[in-house]
Design a protein around this motif. Structure first.
Motif, PDB file in Angstrom:
ATOM      1  N   GLU A 239       0.712  -0.935   0.084  1.00  0.00           N
ATOM      2  CA  GLU A 239      -0.014  -0.125   0.103  1.00  0.00           C
ATOM      3  C   GLU A 239       0.912   1.257  -0.174  1.00  0.00           C
ATOM      4  O   GLU A 239       2.081   1.119   0.444  1.00  0.00           O
ATOM      5  N   ALA A 240       0.240   2.411  -0.487  1.00  0.00           N
ATOM      6  CA  ALA A 240       0.922   3.702  -0.472  1.00  0.00           C
ATOM      7  C   ALA A 240       0.145   4.697  -0.004  1.00  0.00           C
ATOM      8  O   ALA A 240      -1.085   4.611  -0.071  1.00  0.00           O
ATOM      9  N   ARG A 241       0.793   5.811   0.705  1.00  0.00           N
ATOM     10  CA  ARG A 241      -0.095   6.615   1.122  1.00  0.00           C
ATOM     11  C   ARG A 241       0.509   8.300   0.694  1.00  0.00           C
ATOM     12  O   ARG A 241       1.528   8.409   0.851  1.00  0.00           O
ATOM     13  N   LYS A 242      -0.326   8.732   0.332  1.00  0.00           N
ATOM     14  CA  LYS A 242      -0.036  10.293  -0.182  1.00  0.00           C
ATOM     15  C   LYS A 242      -0.086  11.325   0.823  1.00  0.00           C
ATOM     16  O   LYS A 242      -0.945  11.379   1.610  1.00  0.00           O
ATOM     17  N   ARG A 243       0.919  12.349   0.697  1.00  0.00           N
ATOM     18  CA  ARG A 243       1.061  13.718   1.449  1.00  0.00           C
ATOM     19  C   ARG A 243       1.316  14.643   0.838  1.00  0.00           C
ATOM     20  O   ARG A 243       2.438  15.288   1.063  1.00  0.00           O
ATOM     21  N   LEU A 244       0.585  14.815  -0.274  1.00  0.00           N
ATOM     22  CA  LEU A 244       0.675  16.282  -1.141  1.00  0.00           C
ATOM     23  C   LEU A 244       0.162  17.195  -0.802  1.00  0.00           C
ATOM     24  O   LEU A 244      -1.054  17.649  -1.065  1.00  0.00           O
ATOM     25  N   ASP A 245       0.986  18.207   0.252  1.00  0.00           N
ATOM     26  CA  ASP A 245       0.604  19.039   0.848  1.00  0.00           C
ATOM     27  C   ASP A 245       0.692  20.375   0.342  1.00  0.00           C
ATOM     28  O   ASP A 245       0.708  21.560   1.186  1.00  0.00           O
ATOM     29  N   GLY A 246       1.449  20.464  -0.716  1.00  0.00           N
ATOM     30  CA  GLY A 246       2.022  21.636  -1.340  1.00  0.00           C
ATOM     31  C   GLY A 246       3.480  21.789  -1.348  1.00  0.00           C
ATOM     32  O   GLY A 246       4.179  22.859  -1.856  1.00  0.00           O
ATOM     33  N   ARG A 247       4.202  21.239  -0.238  1.00  0.00           N
ATOM     34  CA  ARG A 247       5.324  21.266  -0.212  1.00  0.00           C
ATOM     35  C   ARG A 247       6.111  19.985  -0.508  1.00  0.00           C
ATOM     36  O   ARG A 247       7.087  19.585  -1.136  1.00  0.00           O
ATOM     37  N   TRP A 257      12.877   6.462   2.413  1.00  0.00           N
ATOM     38  CA  TRP A 257      11.850   6.150   2.872  1.00  0.00           C
ATOM     39  C   TRP A 257      11.458   6.372   4.148  1.00  0.00           C
ATOM     40  O   TRP A 257      12.224   6.470   5.179  1.00  0.00           O
ATOM     41  N   GLY A 258      10.103   6.722   4.545  1.00  0.00           N
ATOM     42  CA  GLY A 258       9.810   7.336   5.765  1.00  0.00           C
ATOM     43  C   GLY A 258       9.877   8.583   6.484  1.00  0.00           C
ATOM     44  O   GLY A 258       9.522   8.870   7.304  1.00  0.00           O
ATOM     45  N   ASP A 259      10.506   9.428   5.368  1.00  0.00           N
ATOM     46  CA  ASP A 259      10.931  10.807   5.649  1.00  0.00           C
ATOM     47  C   ASP A 259       9.548  11.540   5.586  1.00  0.00           C
ATOM     48  O   ASP A 259       8.792  11.455   4.745  1.00  0.00           O
ATOM     49  N   PRO A 260       9.086  12.185   6.528  1.00  0.00           N
ATOM     50  CA  PRO A 260       7.673  12.876   6.569  1.00  0.00           C
ATOM     51  C   PRO A 260       7.641  13.822   5.560  1.00  0.00           C
ATOM     52  O   PRO A 260       6.514  14.455   5.303  1.00  0.00           O
ATOM     53  N   HIS A 261       8.622  14.399   4.831  1.00  0.00           N
ATOM     54  CA  HIS A 261       8.624  15.263   3.836  1.00  0.00           C
ATOM     55  C   HIS A 261       8.384  14.859   2.479  1.00  0.00           C
ATOM     56  O   HIS A 261       8.325  15.487   1.495  1.00  0.00           O
ATOM     57  N   ARG A 262       8.385  13.399   2.484  1.00  0.00           N
ATOM     58  CA  ARG A 262       8.049  12.887   1.091  1.00  0.00           C
ATOM     59  C   ARG A 262       6.442  12.983   0.757  1.00  0.00           C
ATOM     60  O   ARG A 262       5.762  13.117   1.623  1.00  0.00           O
ATOM     61  N   GLY A 263       6.423  13.004  -0.548  1.00  0.00           N
ATOM     62  CA  GLY A 263       5.051  13.428  -1.025  1.00  0.00           C
ATOM     63  C   GLY A 263       4.131  12.008  -0.829  1.00  0.00           C
ATOM     64  O   GLY A 263       2.775  12.094  -0.960  1.00  0.00           O
ATOM     65  N   TRP A 264       4.641  10.901  -0.628  1.00  0.00           N
ATOM     66  CA  TRP A 264       4.128   9.594  -0.685  1.00  0.00           C
ATOM     67  C   TRP A 264       5.134   8.551  -0.095  1.00  0.00           C
ATOM     68  O   TRP A 264       6.253   8.726  -0.255  1.00  0.00           O
ATOM     69  N   ASP A 265       4.530   7.463   0.339  1.00  0.00           N
ATOM     70  CA  ASP A 265       5.389   6.586   1.049  1.00  0.00           C
ATOM     71  C   ASP A 265       4.736   5.247   1.036  1.00  0.00           C
ATOM     72  O   ASP A 265       3.469   5.107   0.803  1.00  0.00           O
ATOM     73  N   GLU A 297       5.988  -3.532   3.371  1.00  0.00           N
ATOM     74  CA  GLU A 297       6.997  -2.742   3.353  1.00  0.00           C
ATOM     75  C   GLU A 297       6.382  -1.305   4.102  1.00  0.00           C
ATOM     76  O   GLU A 297       5.522  -0.707   3.426  1.00  0.00           O
ATOM     77  N   ASP A 298       6.837  -1.166   4.970  1.00  0.00           N
ATOM     78  CA  ASP A 298       6.550   0.267   5.643  1.00  0.00           C
ATOM     79  C   ASP A 298       7.771   0.619   6.582  1.00  0.00           C
ATOM     80  O   ASP A 298       8.007   0.023   7.640  1.00  0.00           O
ATOM     81  N   ALA A 299       8.290   1.771   6.221  1.00  0.00           N
ATOM     82  CA  ALA A 299       9.518   2.266   7.062  1.00  0.00           C
ATOM     83  C   ALA A 299       9.399   2.777   8.441  1.00  0.00           C
ATOM     84  O   ALA A 299      10.052   3.133   9.225  1.00  0.00           O
ATOM     85  N   GLY A 306       3.553  -5.543  11.275  1.00  0.00           N
ATOM     86  CA  GLY A 306       2.999  -5.246  10.065  1.00  0.00           C
ATOM     87  C   GLY A 306       2.546  -6.239   9.409  1.00  0.00           C
ATOM     88  O   GLY A 306       1.484  -6.601   8.665  1.00  0.00           O
ATOM     89  N   ALA A 307       3.240  -7.526   9.119  1.00  0.00           N
ATOM     90  CA  ALA A 307       2.942  -8.564   8.277  1.00  0.00           C
ATOM     91  C   ALA A 307       1.740  -9.292   8.799  1.00  0.00           C
ATOM     92  O   ALA A 307       0.549  -9.511   8.082  1.00  0.00           O
ATOM     93  N   PRO A 308       1.500  -9.722  10.153  1.00  0.00           N
ATOM     94  CA  PRO A 308       0.450 -10.438  10.379  1.00  0.00           C
ATOM     95  C   PRO A 308      -0.923  -9.450  10.434  1.00  0.00           C
ATOM     96  O   PRO A 308      -2.099  -9.780  10.159  1.00  0.00           O
TER      97      PRO A 308
END
Length: 336
Positions: A239-247, A257-265, A297-299, A306-308
């Protein structure tokens, strides 16, 4: 229609296969999607060492696990890639990397993928999942301007390098499922169509569906299943989650991976933006009966949690279709 739930072992290759088997059994998985790194599925041993495959079968049997797919993403990546550089050296076996001369690396990678197909067949598995690499992915920004002839050469290069591997697939009764993924020859709807056209829609070549790679591109994973219904040879659930907040940007900003400033992870199943119920209703509609494989896969989360949890989430949505049609059941009830 009962589909097995499997665990892709690629993110667990730091653990001995015996330990992964124990964990998968204890969590309730039906089997493993075995990765060709670590000690999980060793291609050359499978082809050349007497007793290796029998021992692997016995190990899986001991833990009540099956195997429906062999995955060799890392070596497959090098078959078509340009450039070949230190990134590949970090993921390839030393015997494939050799002296690092790019064309030699590509040819050795292609030979290893051919061997992977033969090893899968010898193990009684009819699906190999992986990457193809791409000689034109580095042009995706389209600047400097990319001549159309260059794009055409990229698909021709893919076909030239992969058709001999697919010939062996035909020979031994194995299918190759490309994981549609950025950095591959097929990474979205239109490029998947172009890749299929490049190899003449031959049945040996199909797709591994992983919706996490659709979410951040704003593609419809359910529509993709519908459009390529006859080519969905395997399903990985990530799965992926978007965080497209303008920055935070869609391209990830070269952040880890896992950096909160990524637009998705990438995130664990149930923590992102994949419409799982709609995905599984479409899988039922297209008649997909293969494994449902958790690619965890989740940083930001411990994998032992997570797996179970992913398996439990998927069991909520991965319901089988009715054994008979609604209309038939309604008619029978109406006549009683």
């Amino acid at each position: 229609m009962t589909r097995p739930f499997t665990l892709f072992t690629g993110q667990w290759a730091d653990l001995p296969l015996t330990e992964v088997c124990r964990l998968a059994r204890d969590w309730g998985f039906d089997g493993l999607e075995l990765a060709c790194w670590g000690d999980h599925f060793e291609v050359q041993r499978a082809l050349n060492e007497d007793g290796y495959l029998d021992g692997l079968r016995a190990l899986l049997d001991t833990y009540g696990l099956g195997c429906w797919a062999i995955s060799n993403h890392l070596v497959g990546q090098a078959v078509c890639d340009h450039p070949i550089d230190e990134r590949h050296q970090a993921i390839l076996p030393a015997r494939i990397w050799g002296d690092g001369e790019p064309e030699g690396v590509r040819q050795r990678a292609a030979a290893e993928m051919t061997d992977t197909v033969r090893a899968a067949a010898a193990f009684g598995v009819d699906t190999v999942v992986g990457f193809t690499g791409s000689s034109i992915w580095h042009t995706v920004a389209m600047f400097p301007p990319v001549p159309q002839a260059m794009v055409e050469r990229g698909y021709a290069d893919f076909a030239e390098r992969w058709n001999p591997i697919l010939d062996v697939c035909d020979e031994v009764g194995v299918r190759f499922a490309l994981e549609v993924h950025p950095s591959e020859i097929a990474y979205d709807f239109w490029t998947a169509r172009r890749a299929l056209e490049a190899v003449g829609h031959r049945p040996a070549f199909g797709l591994n569906f992983d919706p996490s790679h659709f979410v951040w591109q704003d593609l419809d994973p359910v529509g993709f299943l519908d459009a390529f219904r006859d080519r969905i040879y395997h399903v990985d659930c990530k799965e992926a989650r978007k965080r497209l907040d303008g920055r935070n940007g869609r391209l990830g900003s070269h952040l880890p991976w896992g950096d909160p400033h990524r637009g998705w992870d990438f995130v664990s199943v149930g923590h992102g933006d994949v419409p799982w119920e709609d995905v599984f209703r479409m899988l039922n509609s297209i008649g997909y009966t293969g494994p449902i494989s958790v690619e965890w896969e989740d940083a930001g989360m411990d994998r032992l949690h997570g797996a179970p949890e992913s398996l439990a989430q998927l069991r909520r949505y991965a319901f089988s279709p009715p054994a008979r049609s609604f209309d038939a059941a309604f008619s029978e009830n109406a006549g009683s």
